[in-house]
Design an enzyme around this catalytic site. Structure first.
Site, PDB file in Angstrom:
ATOM      1  N   GLY A  48       0.721  -1.152   0.041  1.00  0.00           N
ATOM      2  CA  GLY A  48      -0.057   0.063  -0.002  1.00  0.00           C
ATOM      3  C   GLY A  48       0.857   1.432   0.017  1.00  0.00           C
ATOM      4  O   GLY A  48       0.345   2.254  -0.641  1.00  0.00           O
ATOM      5  N   GLU A 103       4.097   4.655   5.766  1.00  0.00           N
ATOM      6  CA  GLU A 103       3.130   3.627   5.745  1.00  0.00           C
ATOM      7  C   GLU A 103       1.917   4.464   5.137  1.00  0.00           C
ATOM      8  O   GLU A 103       1.859   5.691   5.236  1.00  0.00           O
ATOM      9  CB  GLU A 103       2.686   3.362   7.217  1.00  0.00           C
ATOM     10  N   ASP A 107      -4.305   2.950  10.875  1.00  0.00           N
ATOM     11  CA  ASP A 107      -5.527   2.479  11.454  1.00  0.00           C
ATOM     12  C   ASP A 107      -5.612   2.162  13.037  1.00  0.00           C
ATOM     13  O   ASP A 107      -5.643   2.747  13.853  1.00  0.00           O
ATOM     14  CB  ASP A 107      -5.997   1.361  10.612  1.00  0.00           C
ATOM     15  N   LYS A 135      -6.394   6.991  10.265  1.00  0.00           N
ATOM     16  CA  LYS A 135      -7.952   6.907  10.535  1.00  0.00           C
ATOM     17  C   LYS A 135      -8.184   7.313  11.973  1.00  0.00           C
ATOM     18  O   LYS A 135      -7.596   7.724  12.892  1.00  0.00           O
ATOM     19  CB  LYS A 135      -8.379   5.402  10.523  1.00  0.00           C
ATOM     20  N   ASP A 162      -5.370  -0.930  -1.998  1.00  0.00           N
ATOM     21  CA  ASP A 162      -6.148  -1.763  -2.846  1.00  0.00           C
ATOM     22  C   ASP A 162      -7.311  -2.421  -2.044  1.00  0.00           C
ATOM     23  O   ASP A 162      -7.346  -2.234  -0.698  1.00  0.00           O
ATOM     24  CB  ASP A 162      -5.537  -2.881  -3.485  1.00  0.00           C
ATOM     25  N   ARG A 168      -5.495   0.080  -7.062  1.00  0.00           N
ATOM     26  CA  ARG A 168      -4.013   0.407  -6.594  1.00  0.00           C
ATOM     27  C   ARG A 168      -3.643   1.800  -7.605  1.00  0.00           C
ATOM     28  O   ARG A 168      -2.718   2.681  -7.159  1.00  0.00           O
ATOM     29  CB  ARG A 168      -2.996  -0.746  -6.749  1.00  0.00           C
TER      30      ARG A 168
END
Length: 187
Positions: A48, A103, A107, A135, A162, A168
């Protein structure tokens, strides 16, 4: 790929390509100010954060080396498993070096905590975190942190993120619409 190509699959576009690009540049300037005169190592978390890591490195005007790690902390249902599994280890020696762990999304903080603990055992000179997205109720860490955007809960796709291998290459960051392909509250 632009959002209009998958508009029926998205609940909303959270961040445009332009907003992301602008903020990545700002993050690069913040990092340069903090690390003036020092070489840094960006450690991107695959898959990611690959897009974000490369764009951040390109926005920097100071020397930076890039290393990669790959982790998994979600089960096949995309719910947190409570455990982190390392899929790819870092190929660089980071002892005595200034590292920034890059990153895409913070989360629960489970993966980030595991990575910070793991990397600290390798005796770097310093560790910082740079995340594009955070988040709600994302944890705070005892290291310097650079955060691009605070975003709502939900499954975020695009700009490297994704869902089941798709999205992506979406140029923006978007909230995936709830439905059979996106479990509520996932990621």
């Amino acid at each position: 790929m632009d959002a209009e190509h998958v508009a029926g699959e998205l609940a909303s576009v959270l961040l445009s390509e332009e907003q992301i690009s602008s903020r990545v540049g700002e993050l690069a300037h913040e990092i340069e100010a903090a690390y003036a005169g020092r070489d840094i190592v960006l450690i991107g978390v695959l898959g990611g954060a690959a897009t974000f890591t490369v764009d951040l490195a390109r926005a920097l005007t100071v020397p930076a080396e890039i290393g990669w790690m790959a982790m998994r902390s979600y089960t096949t249902s995309k719910r947190s498993s409570g455990a982190v599994r390392q899929l790819k280890d870092l190929d660089l020696d980071i002892e005595g070096r200034d590292i920034i762990l890059v990153e895409a999304v913070i989360d629960t903080g489970l993966t980030m905590s595991w990575l910070l603990n793991n990397l600290a055992t390798r005796r770097p000179a310093s560790i910082a975190v740079c995340a594009l997205l955070r988040k709600p109720d994302g944890p705070a860490f005892d290291v310097p942190a650079y955060v691009g955007f605070d975003v709502p809960a939900g499954l975020i796709v695009g700009y490297g993120l994704d869902h089941r291998g798709r999205y992506r290459n979406l140029r923006c960051a978007a909230l995936l619409a709830p439905g059979p392909s996106a479990p509520p509250g996932a990621r």
